[in-house]
Design a protein around this motif. Structure first.
Motif, mmCIF file in Angstrom:
data_model
loop_
_atom_site.group_PDB
_atom_site.id
_atom_site.type_symbol
_atom_site.label_atom_id
_atom_site.label_comp_id
_atom_site.label_asym_id
_atom_site.label_seq_id
_atom_site.Cartn_x
_atom_site.Cartn_y
_atom_site.Cartn_z
ATOM 1 N N ALA A 141 0.811 -1.175 -0.094
ATOM 2 C CA ALA A 141 -0.096 -0.107 0.009
ATOM 3 C C ALA A 141 0.958 1.278 -0.066
ATOM 4 O O ALA A 141 0.509 2.268 -0.565
ATOM 5 N N VAL A 142 1.897 1.331 0.721
ATOM 6 C CA VAL A 142 2.952 2.413 0.768
ATOM 7 C C VAL A 142 3.604 2.445 -0.666
ATOM 8 O O VAL A 142 3.642 3.677 -1.045
ATOM 9 N N GLY A 143 3.807 1.250 -1.259
ATOM 10 C CA GLY A 143 4.365 1.447 -2.499
ATOM 11 C C GLY A 143 3.416 1.908 -3.617
ATOM 12 O O GLY A 143 3.825 2.622 -4.668
ATOM 13 N N THR A 144 2.066 1.674 -3.379
ATOM 14 C CA THR A 144 0.982 2.211 -4.253
ATOM 15 C C THR A 144 0.844 3.585 -4.149
ATOM 16 O O THR A 144 0.977 4.499 -5.272
ATOM 17 N N ILE A 145 1.001 4.210 -3.075
ATOM 18 C CA ILE A 145 1.360 5.766 -2.681
ATOM 19 C C ILE A 145 2.582 6.245 -3.370
ATOM 20 O O ILE A 145 2.703 7.378 -4.331
ATOM 21 N N GLY A 146 3.830 5.522 -3.546
ATOM 22 C CA GLY A 146 4.863 6.015 -4.321
ATOM 23 C C GLY A 146 4.582 6.057 -5.694
ATOM 24 O O GLY A 146 4.953 6.799 -6.413
ATOM 25 N N LEU A 147 3.957 4.818 -6.074
ATOM 26 C CA LEU A 147 3.574 4.903 -7.623
ATOM 27 C C LEU A 147 2.894 6.328 -8.000
ATOM 28 O O LEU A 147 3.046 6.498 -9.192
ATOM 29 N N MET A 148 1.756 6.314 -7.187
ATOM 30 C CA MET A 148 0.859 7.396 -7.516
ATOM 31 C C MET A 148 1.570 8.608 -7.416
ATOM 32 O O MET A 148 1.435 9.682 -8.399
ATOM 33 N N VAL A 149 2.680 9.068 -6.618
ATOM 34 C CA VAL A 149 3.578 10.202 -6.633
ATOM 35 C C VAL A 149 4.067 10.263 -8.142
ATOM 36 O O VAL A 149 4.085 11.328 -8.817
ATOM 37 N N VAL A 150 4.786 9.132 -8.524
ATOM 38 C CA VAL A 150 5.698 9.241 -9.712
ATOM 39 C C VAL A 150 4.703 9.147 -10.766
ATOM 40 O O VAL A 150 5.008 10.286 -11.660
#
Length: 440
Positions: A99-108
């Motif tokens: 889920a944290v990685g998903t937030i990172g994906l969304m930022v990129v």
């Protein structure tokens, strides 16, 4: 009839027609053109025509199709899915790590696209099925994707901030810089919430099994290459613009060409990808142009009536509200409008009214652009008719019900309200970078 009453009738007629479900640009343009004819007769015909010519001569408008093209090219060519694989491996060992990685994906993705719709599409098609398959709580991860995708309209190169800059006559470079730190603050608050909640309730976001995490450091570093291409595109597009090497339009062209070359390097520049990207770009660009055209017509009539000055007199002199009370009232109106409209429609409806009022009240229009954008993010996710709620319902798998989607957003709405309060109380969080850059 007084000009104040005419302005009130125009605004009321527009809101009433919007409730009928008609197209936004049709309603706004019709009310503007009809009001011009009723007020000034045949001479009023010139107002819609002048708005159309003004739009055609609006050189910065070229940035919109180019930014939109760039985002869809990166999405359609599968570069976003490689990014998610990178976050998947690097964050999987942490509870709630995916889920944290998903937030990172969304930022990129936000830094490559500038639209929340594209982030929602990528999150719902790439991240959501994987999160559900890994045993993540469907309510929590649905909220994660909606909150993360909303960053697309705040993190540069935000298309919404480009539109705000055009309508409010503010420099886009300052708006992009102003949105960067608040966007990262919101992303950081989302990550903190996910980590804390998954630590307290481990069943909501289990870590990856040990056998799936057995990967050498060399293999993990190899996966980081997936993030190099988007970072290079972001640098060439935004970095060159902020350094003064390219103009805004040239920067958008650089981003579009770089995204196409990235797809070519990855050997994914197929005819199907090109056709899908161009088709979606044309549809979204035409929608923006029609809405802006209608807004220019409506705004010309509204300004001609002196509506902004009349409203300022009503609130400040007759009712006796303070500038901060008026600001809060404007933000609440965005949340109400967000139940029925998307960000672009809200912007073109109220920006011609609100932005001059904000300036006359002594507030910074750059700072207010960030407040507007965060409030729109909140409005997107607020039941019962938030725009993002129904986008998620259309893209989510059948096991995710509308009730699940409604329940999923409340923690993130609360986090966004905290972020909005921080930016409101500490304006320098938004204004520090613009002030640092070229002595704004």
């Amino acid at each position: 009839m007084s000009y104040e009453m005419i302005a009130l009738l125009m605004f009321s007629a527009m809101m009433l027609l919007l409730l009928t479900g008609q197209r936004v640009f049709g309603v706004i343009g019709f009310v503007g053109a009809a009001s011009a004819l009723l007020l000034w007769g045949q001479g009023g015909v010139e107002m819609p025509f002048s708005a159309a010519i003004q739009l055609m001569n609006w050189y910065p408008l070229l940035t919109l199709p180019l930014f939109i093209y760039m985002g869809y090219m990166l999405s359609e060519s599968g570069i976003a899915s490689e990014l998610y694989e990178m976050f998947h491996v690097w964050m999987g060992s942490l509870r709630g790590g995916l889920a944290v990685g998903t937030i990172g994906l969304m930022v990129v993705v936000s830094a490559m696209n500038g639209l929340s719709v594209a982030g929602m599409a990528i999150g719902a098609t790439i991240a959501l099925p994987e999160l559900l398959r890994r045993g993540y709580d469907k309510i929590m991860v649905t909220g994660v994707i909606q909150a993360g995708s909303s960053l697309g309209i705040l993190v540069p190169p935000s298309v919404v901030l480009v539109l705000y800059g055009m309508i409010a006559r503010q420099p886009v470079s300052q708006l992009w810089l102003a949105g960067a730190i608040p966007g990262l603050i919101l992303a950081g608050l989302f990550v903190i919430y996910i980590v804390i909640r998954c630590r307290l309730q481990p069943h909501l976001g289990p870590a990856l099994p040990a056998e799936e995490r057995q990967m050498s450091l060399a293999e993990k570093l190899k996966l980081l290459r997936a993030g190099l291409l988007p970072l290079m595109i972001f640098f060439f597009m935004t970095g060159l613009f902020l350094m003064g090497v390219t103009s805004l339009v040239e920067s958008s062209a650089v981003g579009a060409v770089a995204a196409t070359l990235a797809a070519l390097i990855k050997r994914r520049l197929t005819w199907k990808v090109i056709e899908s990207t161009v088709h979606k770009t044309l549809g979204i660009s035409c929608m923006f142009m029609w809405i802006i055209l209608a807004a220019l017509c409506f705004g010309a009539v509204f300004d001609g009536l002196g509506a902004v000055r009349a409203i300022e007199n009503v609130f400040l002199d007759r009712i006796g509200m303070s500038p901060w009370q008026i600001l809060v009232m404007m933000q609440l109106s965005y949340i109400l409008l967000g139940m029925f409209l998307d960000d672009t429609a809200m912007l073109v409806i109220v920006a011609p009214l609100y932005v001059p009022l904000v300036i006359s009240l002594g507030f910074d229009p750059i700072w207010y652009g960030v407040l507007y954008t965060i409030t729109v993010q909140i409005a997107y996710m607020t039941p019962p008719f938030g725009y993002n709620l129904f986008l998620m319902r259309a893209m989510a798998p059948p096991e995710v019900s509308l009730g699940d989607i409604y329940r999923s957003v409340w923690p993130f709405v609360g986090i966004m309200l905290i972020g909005l309060a921080l930016i409101t109380i500490f304006p320098q969080l938004a204004l520090w970078l613009p002030q640092l850059y070229r002595g704004y």
